[in-house]
Design an enzyme around this catalytic site. Structure first.
Site, PDB file in Angstrom:
ATOM      1  N   ARG A  62       0.823  -1.219   0.000  1.00  0.00           N
ATOM      2  CA  ARG A  62       0.000   0.000   0.000  1.00  0.00           C
ATOM      3  C   ARG A  62       0.850   1.259   0.000  1.00  0.00           C
ATOM      4  O   ARG A  62       0.411   2.313  -0.457  1.00  0.00           O
ATOM      5  CB  ARG A  62      -0.998  -0.017   1.159  1.00  0.00           C
ATOM      6  CG  ARG A  62      -2.073  -1.085   0.994  1.00  0.00           C
ATOM      7  CD  ARG A  62      -3.088  -1.024   2.123  1.00  0.00           C
ATOM      8  NE  ARG A  62      -2.541  -1.378   3.406  1.00  0.00           N
ATOM      9  CZ  ARG A  62      -2.539  -2.595   3.935  1.00  0.00           C
ATOM     10  NH1 ARG A  62      -3.086  -3.587   3.274  1.00  0.00           N
ATOM     11  NH2 ARG A  62      -2.017  -2.824   5.116  1.00  0.00           N
ATOM     12  N   GLU A  99       3.972  -9.027  15.557  1.00  0.00           N
ATOM     13  CA  GLU A  99       3.252  -9.411  16.780  1.00  0.00           C
ATOM     14  C   GLU A  99       3.404 -10.920  17.019  1.00  0.00           C
ATOM     15  O   GLU A  99       3.639 -11.368  18.125  1.00  0.00           O
ATOM     16  CB  GLU A  99       1.790  -9.032  16.605  1.00  0.00           C
ATOM     17  CG  GLU A  99       1.070  -8.875  17.910  1.00  0.00           C
ATOM     18  CD  GLU A  99      -0.350  -8.403  17.682  1.00  0.00           C
ATOM     19  OE1 GLU A  99      -0.667  -7.974  16.564  1.00  0.00           O
ATOM     20  OE2 GLU A  99      -1.135  -8.497  18.636  1.00  0.00           O
TER      21      GLU A  99
HETATM   22  P1  AMP Z   1       4.005  -1.497  12.127  1.00  0.00           P
HETATM   23  O1  AMP Z   1       5.247  -2.189  11.648  1.00  0.00           O
HETATM   24  O2  AMP Z   1       3.513  -2.078  13.432  1.00  0.00           O
HETATM   25  O3  AMP Z   1       4.176  -0.006  12.205  1.00  0.00           O
HETATM   26  O4  AMP Z   1       2.840  -1.840  11.100  1.00  0.00           O
HETATM   27  C1  AMP Z   1       2.718  -1.120   9.923  1.00  0.00           C
HETATM   28  C2  AMP Z   1       2.364  -2.011   8.763  1.00  0.00           C
HETATM   29  O5  AMP Z   1       1.320  -2.933   9.085  1.00  0.00           O
HETATM   30  C3  AMP Z   1       1.853  -1.192   7.595  1.00  0.00           C
HETATM   31  O6  AMP Z   1       2.329  -1.807   6.393  1.00  0.00           O
HETATM   32  C4  AMP Z   1       0.346  -1.271   7.693  1.00  0.00           C
HETATM   33  O7  AMP Z   1      -0.233  -1.351   6.417  1.00  0.00           O
HETATM   34  C5  AMP Z   1       0.078  -2.528   8.507  1.00  0.00           C
HETATM   35  N1  AMP Z   1      -0.832  -2.305   9.652  1.00  0.00           N
HETATM   36  C6  AMP Z   1      -0.529  -2.466  10.966  1.00  0.00           C
HETATM   37  N2  AMP Z   1      -1.572  -2.223  11.752  1.00  0.00           N
HETATM   38  C7  AMP Z   1      -2.585  -1.869  10.942  1.00  0.00           C
HETATM   39  C8  AMP Z   1      -3.956  -1.458  11.164  1.00  0.00           C
HETATM   40  N3  AMP Z   1      -4.479  -1.385  12.403  1.00  0.00           N
HETATM   41  N4  AMP Z   1      -4.702  -1.132  10.082  1.00  0.00           N
HETATM   42  C9  AMP Z   1      -4.172  -1.214   8.821  1.00  0.00           C
HETATM   43  N5  AMP Z   1      -2.911  -1.594   8.551  1.00  0.00           N
HETATM   44  C10 AMP Z   1      -2.111  -1.920   9.590  1.00  0.00           C
END
Ligand code: AMP
Length: 178
Positions: A62, A99
């Site tokens: 995305r 996670e």
């Molecule tokens: P992070 O590494 O935890 O910052 O997660 C970011 C990545 O996971 C991005 O590529 C987002 O598209 C996806 N992502 C994580 N949490 C969500 C959420 N609650 N809604 C949509 N996409 C998420």
């Protein structure tokens, strides 16, 4: 320049996706709404126009969608950061914790130039782990991260702690929990 736009009104919130307890912020509602999509790209250009940004690096998949029109408008290279096994050339790579389990990101060595100042972006910043892994692969190539950008930010998941204070983090819309 487009007028101020309520992105919140076009971002769908889907409970329990992809698993129970996660509220998923779906940016596809932005992409099917041309004024909303134009607003995002206009805002990004406005934020970074005066800065020394040599390239934008975007995270699969995305992130690509927003980064491509931005790169074209700014006249800068677009570097694709992809999940392991998708890029055909030699790569820098970094594993990082999710996670549950781990993931790995890669970038073509040939696409990163030493000394470049690179803006790194994704559609959404949650814990910051993905952007931090992206920083790691770009730094392996001798580049520096000039900024982090997410269309959506979830600051309550503490991405500021993971991304640190030295590199500015910008978002267009933030949510503070459910
Ligand atoms: P992070 O590494 O935890 O910052 O997660 C970011 C990545 O996971 C991005 O590529 C987002 O598209 C996806 N992502 C994580 N949490 C969500 C959420 N609650 N809604 C949509 N996409 C998420």
């Amino acid at each position: 320049m487009s007028k101020s736009f309520s992105l919140d009104s076009v971002i769908r919130k889907i409970p329990d996706f992809p698993k129970p307890g996660i509220l998923f912020y779906d940016i596809t509602g932005i992409l099917v709404n041309p004024p909303a999509f134009k607003y995002c790209i206009d805002q990004m250009v406005k934020m970074y126009k005066g800065e020394r940004i040599d390239a934008i690096a975007a995270i699969e998949s995305r992130g690509f969608v927003f980064a491509a029109p931005f790169a074209e408008r700014m006249g800068i290279p677009l570097i694709l950061i992809r999940k392991k096994g998708k890029l055909p050339g030699q790569t820098w790579s970094c594993s990082y914790a999710l996670e549950y389990g781990t993931a790995e990101l890669e970038v073509h060595k040939a696409d990163v130039q030493g000394g470049q100042r690179i803006l790194v972006m994704d559609d959404l910043i949650a814990t910051g782990g993905t952007l931090n892994a992206a920083r790691n692969v770009l730094e392996q190539g001798g580049a520096r991260v000039a900024g982090f950008f997410g269309v959506v930010g979830l600051p309550f998941l503490d991405y500021a702690k993971v991304l640190g204070k030295d590199i500015p983090v910008q978002t267009l819309v933030e949510y503070f929990g459910e």
